[in-house]
Design a protein around this motif. Structure first.
Motif, PDB file in Angstrom:
ATOM      1  N   ALA A 106     -17.718  12.611  50.004  1.00  0.00           N
ATOM      2  CA  ALA A 106     -16.600  13.247  50.639  1.00  0.00           C
ATOM      3  C   ALA A 106     -16.325  14.480  50.152  1.00  0.00           C
ATOM      4  N   LEU A 107     -17.258  15.116  49.427  1.00  0.00           N
ATOM      5  CA  LEU A 107     -17.045  16.693  49.064  1.00  0.00           C
ATOM      6  C   LEU A 107     -18.074  17.386  50.014  1.00  0.00           C
ATOM      7  N   LYS A 108     -18.977  16.776  50.670  1.00  0.00           N
ATOM      8  CA  LYS A 108     -19.785  17.423  51.835  1.00  0.00           C
ATOM      9  C   LYS A 108     -20.688  18.416  51.211  1.00  0.00           C
ATOM     10  N   PRO A 109     -21.615  18.398  50.099  1.00  0.00           N
ATOM     11  CA  PRO A 109     -22.533  19.175  49.768  1.00  0.00           C
ATOM     12  C   PRO A 109     -23.463  19.374  50.934  1.00  0.00           C
ATOM     13  N   PRO A 110     -23.780  20.656  51.185  1.00  0.00           N
ATOM     14  CA  PRO A 110     -24.345  21.058  52.281  1.00  0.00           C
ATOM     15  C   PRO A 110     -25.921  20.287  52.539  1.00  0.00           C
ATOM     16  N   HIS A 111     -26.538  19.938  51.211  1.00  0.00           N
ATOM     17  CA  HIS A 111     -27.933  19.367  51.274  1.00  0.00           C
ATOM     18  C   HIS A 111     -27.936  17.976  51.181  1.00  0.00           C
ATOM     19  N   LEU A 112     -26.731  17.145  51.259  1.00  0.00           N
ATOM     20  CA  LEU A 112     -26.751  15.886  51.220  1.00  0.00           C
ATOM     21  C   LEU A 112     -27.083  15.432  52.764  1.00  0.00           C
ATOM     22  N   ALA A 113     -28.070  14.648  52.906  1.00  0.00           N
ATOM     23  CA  ALA A 113     -28.585  14.191  54.228  1.00  0.00           C
ATOM     24  C   ALA A 113     -28.266  12.856  54.350  1.00  0.00           C
ATOM     25  N   ALA A 114     -28.194  12.050  53.575  1.00  0.00           N
ATOM     26  CA  ALA A 114     -28.099  10.566  53.886  1.00  0.00           C
ATOM     27  C   ALA A 114     -27.617   9.814  52.470  1.00  0.00           C
ATOM     28  N   ILE A 115     -26.940   8.749  52.560  1.00  0.00           N
ATOM     29  CA  ILE A 115     -26.436   7.954  51.192  1.00  0.00           C
ATOM     30  C   ILE A 115     -26.751   6.375  51.758  1.00  0.00           C
ATOM     31  N   CYS A 116     -26.993   5.821  50.632  1.00  0.00           N
ATOM     32  CA  CYS A 116     -26.995   4.322  50.816  1.00  0.00           C
ATOM     33  C   CYS A 116     -26.218   3.668  49.604  1.00  0.00           C
ATOM     34  N   PRO A 117     -24.998   3.510  49.646  1.00  0.00           N
ATOM     35  CA  PRO A 117     -24.245   2.850  48.608  1.00  0.00           C
ATOM     36  C   PRO A 117     -24.541   1.397  48.724  1.00  0.00           C
ATOM     37  N   TRP A 118     -25.107   0.752  47.790  1.00  0.00           N
ATOM     38  CA  TRP A 118     -25.427  -0.693  47.996  1.00  0.00           C
ATOM     39  C   TRP A 118     -24.378  -1.589  47.073  1.00  0.00           C
ATOM     40  N   GLU A 119     -23.360  -1.947  47.645  1.00  0.00           N
ATOM     41  CA  GLU A 119     -22.305  -2.773  46.939  1.00  0.00           C
ATOM     42  C   GLU A 119     -21.544  -1.715  46.040  1.00  0.00           C
ATOM     43  N   GLY A 120     -20.545  -1.186  46.427  1.00  0.00           N
ATOM     44  CA  GLY A 120     -19.821  -0.251  45.834  1.00  0.00           C
ATOM     45  C   GLY A 120     -18.287  -0.179  46.351  1.00  0.00           C
ATOM     46  N   PHE A 121     -17.246  -0.658  45.114  1.00  0.00           N
ATOM     47  CA  PHE A 121     -15.827  -0.611  45.876  1.00  0.00           C
ATOM     48  C   PHE A 121     -15.293   0.918  46.138  1.00  0.00           C
ATOM     49  N   THR A 122     -14.347   0.822  46.861  1.00  0.00           N
ATOM     50  CA  THR A 122     -13.757   2.061  47.255  1.00  0.00           C
ATOM     51  C   THR A 122     -12.264   2.230  46.847  1.00  0.00           C
ATOM     52  N   ASP A 123     -11.687   1.270  46.196  1.00  0.00           N
ATOM     53  CA  ASP A 123     -10.151   1.179  45.883  1.00  0.00           C
ATOM     54  C   ASP A 123     -10.288   0.439  44.485  1.00  0.00           C
ATOM     55  N   LEU A 124      -9.983   1.175  43.399  1.00  0.00           N
ATOM     56  CA  LEU A 124     -10.046   0.705  42.046  1.00  0.00           C
ATOM     57  C   LEU A 124      -8.970  -0.240  41.729  1.00  0.00           C
ATOM     58  N   TYR A 125      -7.799  -0.121  42.530  1.00  0.00           N
ATOM     59  CA  TYR A 125      -6.607  -1.036  42.245  1.00  0.00           C
ATOM     60  C   TYR A 125      -6.680  -2.213  43.112  1.00  0.00           C
ATOM     61  N   ARG A 126      -6.864  -2.113  44.173  1.00  0.00           N
ATOM     62  CA  ARG A 126      -7.003  -3.262  45.207  1.00  0.00           C
ATOM     63  C   ARG A 126      -8.367  -4.128  44.944  1.00  0.00           C
ATOM     64  N   ASP A 127      -9.504  -3.399  45.160  1.00  0.00           N
ATOM     65  CA  ASP A 127     -10.751  -4.187  45.007  1.00  0.00           C
ATOM     66  C   ASP A 127     -11.153  -5.080  43.798  1.00  0.00           C
ATOM     67  N   PHE A 128     -10.716  -4.242  42.606  1.00  0.00           N
ATOM     68  CA  PHE A 128     -11.308  -4.652  41.103  1.00  0.00           C
ATOM     69  C   PHE A 128     -10.104  -4.847  40.282  1.00  0.00           C
ATOM     70  N   ALA A 129      -9.530  -3.654  39.966  1.00  0.00           N
ATOM     71  CA  ALA A 129      -8.647  -3.689  38.712  1.00  0.00           C
ATOM     72  C   ALA A 129      -7.499  -4.759  38.902  1.00  0.00           C
ATOM     73  N   ARG A 130      -6.924  -4.734  39.874  1.00  0.00           N
ATOM     74  CA  ARG A 130      -5.437  -5.637  40.062  1.00  0.00           C
ATOM     75  C   ARG A 130      -5.312  -6.156  41.549  1.00  0.00           C
ATOM     76  N   PRO A 131      -6.428  -6.827  41.988  1.00  0.00           N
ATOM     77  CA  PRO A 131      -6.513  -7.330  43.541  1.00  0.00           C
ATOM     78  C   PRO A 131      -5.183  -8.158  43.633  1.00  0.00           C
TER      79      PRO A 131
END
Length: 554
Positions: free
Chosen positions: A168-193
């Motif tokens: 999300a911060l766009k480092p200039p040399h970050l060319a690709a990501i592979c997030p293998w099972e990672g939530f994106t909303d702490l409240y809704r996905d995990f802490a207090r669904p």
């Protein structure tokens, strides 16, 4: 029991021909030193980098736990009842295996986050500081004499969460990501669904992290003190729409209690024009280190980090794995988007029967009114649909209910979908190695019925959780409960059963239950579910007709 006591983990010897720089110091913009282990092919050539960063200790390796009988595996593999897998003695918890990647022409960096392991500084979790540090780690890696200047990120769970934050911060040399099972909303996905506080894994992870950091990271305490989605939760989340780097996202159907919802949301919402979704319902870590997944990961990184024309850019966007049961893959399909464009959304209506706790799910709406009573600690109210032909149910479901309360002002509604064949329940792989999972589930406090219209979609309600509206006695409210995405084949004669109750479905003990999952569902009174011709119970189900998506090789 076999998974719990004797997880079948094969630890291999590290390969020759790899240079390892242990505990390399990496300066951050504020002068703090983070430390990383760097695994790279011997020689003076430059290679692309695969980086991961996490709080679990980069040096917690099987390499340091060798006995006369071989390597001792990570204790987490026992706690999480892990299925068979293989990785090398250089592999820390949930990280890419350097013994796989370095011989294939990659530098692998495994870093301790600020304040964890051997890294200096004050630790945090889900913070803006983590994002800045990851940015600096990526740019440092790109500038090293052994680096080609292209950096990718790879890893599971928290090692996936850090990827969202870095990208999300766009480092200039970050060319690709592979997030293998990672939530994106702490409240809704995990802490207090659904507004209901998770009291199992959150407690275990939060208390462990608090002890490791001498109380400087108290996630468990913060969540306990914050029942509504406030600015603290918002600061923990990432601007997904800002992510535009190529991404291979793993969204599993076997991690409904932790990462599933957020992984699919991450794929859907990131702005990347080059993004792929790899789905499965296998055991989490077995899938990550499997030959099939490693092949998909390598094809992706070879293309974006090495410029190899291997067909990655022509791959269908979604790999869809459809299951019949805990161990049987019915089919692997490829499609172009999620949810699948070919989806046929069917609505089944709840019909009451003479048994006050049983009913049917049928296509036509009910013609008579009926009120069913749901006790907080009692058994479920169930509705069953019997299939006349083979059907694949693929995607999220929506349960719509009209309810009122007696003797209380709030009620935790927990809904689950089960599969039955010849009168016996068919179970599936679930979170933390539990093999008795449902097809899917969803939950909601009646006081949290308000939705966020900007975030909700026709196939997924998103609740705001910024305020509560308690119901007066007898006051009716219609609410929608989002059911987590799944991909399941039902054969002719199979039955789908919807259970609605006021508490979680499984026990928490580690032998026969779903340890460590738990939810705070203490409540008083009764919830009345109103079945009416035009405002009754409805379950919206995503179905795929035969050959709706072309079958393709795995």
């Amino acid at each position: 029991m076999r998974r719990l006591v004797h997880p079948t983990i094969t630890i291999t010897e590290p390969p020759a021909g790899i240079q390892v720089d242990w505990n390399a110091a990496v300066p951050m913009r504020d002068g703090t030193l983070l430390r990383a282990n760097v695994f790279r092919p011997e020689g003076n050539a430059r290679y692309p980098v695969l980086l991961c960063a996490h709080p679990y200790g980069k040096d917690d390796l099987p390499l340091h736990r060798k006995t006369r009988d071989g390597y001792r595996v990570s204790p987490q593999y026992h706690l999480m009842r892990c299925a068979p897998l293989t990785h090398s003695a250089w592999t820390s918890w949930e990280s890419p295996d350097p013994a796989h990647w370095a011989p294939r022409g990659y530098v692998v960096i495994n870093a301790d986050l600020r304040g964890f392991g051997t890294s200096d500084g004050v630790p945090s979790a889900f913070s803006a500081q983590e994002g800045q540090d990851l940015y600096d780690l990526i740019e440092w890696a790109a500038e090293q004499p052994w680096s080609s200047g292209r950096v990718g990120m790879l890893g599971v769970s928290y090692l996936a969460l850090t990827q969202w934050r870095a990208a999300a911060l766009k480092p200039p040399h970050l060319a690709a990501i592979c997030p293998w099972e990672g939530f994106t909303d702490l409240y809704r996905d995990f802490a207090r669904p659904g507004g209901i506080r998770e009291t199992g894994f959150l407690n275990v992870w939060g208390i462990t992290t608090k002890r490791r950091t001498r109380g400087r990271v108290d996630l468990h305490g913060e969540v306990r003190r914050r029942p509504l989605r406030d600015d603290w939760y918002a600061a923990c989340d990432v601007d997904l729409e800002a992510i535009d780097v190529p991404a291979l996202v793993c969204g599993s159907f076997s991690d409904h209690n932790l990462h599933s919802r957020g992984s699919f949301e991450g794929f859907r919402r990131i702005a990347s024009s080059q993004k792929w979704l790899y789905t499965h319902r296998s055991p989490k870590w077995q899938a990550f280190y499997s030959p099939e997944a490693l092949a998909a990961q390598q094809r992706f990184f070879d293309h974006f980090l090495k410029d190899i024309d291997n067909g990655q850019d022509r791959q269908p966007r979604v790999r869809l794995e459809i299951r019949e049961d805990c161990s049987t893959v019915a089919e692997v399909r490829h499609a172009d988007d999620w949810p699948l464009p070919q989806t046929e959304w069917r609505t089944w209506h709840g019909h009451a029967s003479s048994d006050i706790s049983q009913g049917q799910l049928l296509d036509p709406p009910a013609t008579a009114s009926r009120t069913l009573c749901l006790q907080a600690r009692g058994g479920p109210i169930s509705f069953t649909h019997r299939f006349e032909s083979d059907v694949d149910i693929v995607g999220p479901m929506i349960l719509t209910l009209t309810v009122s309360l007696e003797g209380g002002d709030d009620f935790p509604l927990i809904a689950g979908v089960r599969k039955f064949r010849a009168g016996r329940e068919v179970t599936f792989e679930g979170s933390f190695g539990f093999q008795g999972d449902l097809v899917t589930h969803g939950m909601l406090l009646t006081s949290h019925a308000a939705e966020d219209p900007a975030r909700s979609t026709p196939w997924q309600p998103v609740h705001s959780h910024v305020d509560v509206r308690t119901l007066a006695q007898g006051e009716r409210v219609t609410l929608r409960i989002g059911m987590l995405p799944s991909a399941t084949r039902f054969r002719a004669g199979d039955e789908l059963r919807l259970d609605i109750q006021g508490h979680w479905f499984q026990r928490r003990n580690p032998v026969t239950g779903q340890f460590p999952v738990g939810y705070s569902t203490a409540s008083k009174g009764t919830c009345l579910i109103h079945l009416e011709p035009h405002a009754g119970l409805r379950l919206c189900v995503p179905t795929l007709p035969p050959m709706a998506a072309s079958a393709a090789p795995n």
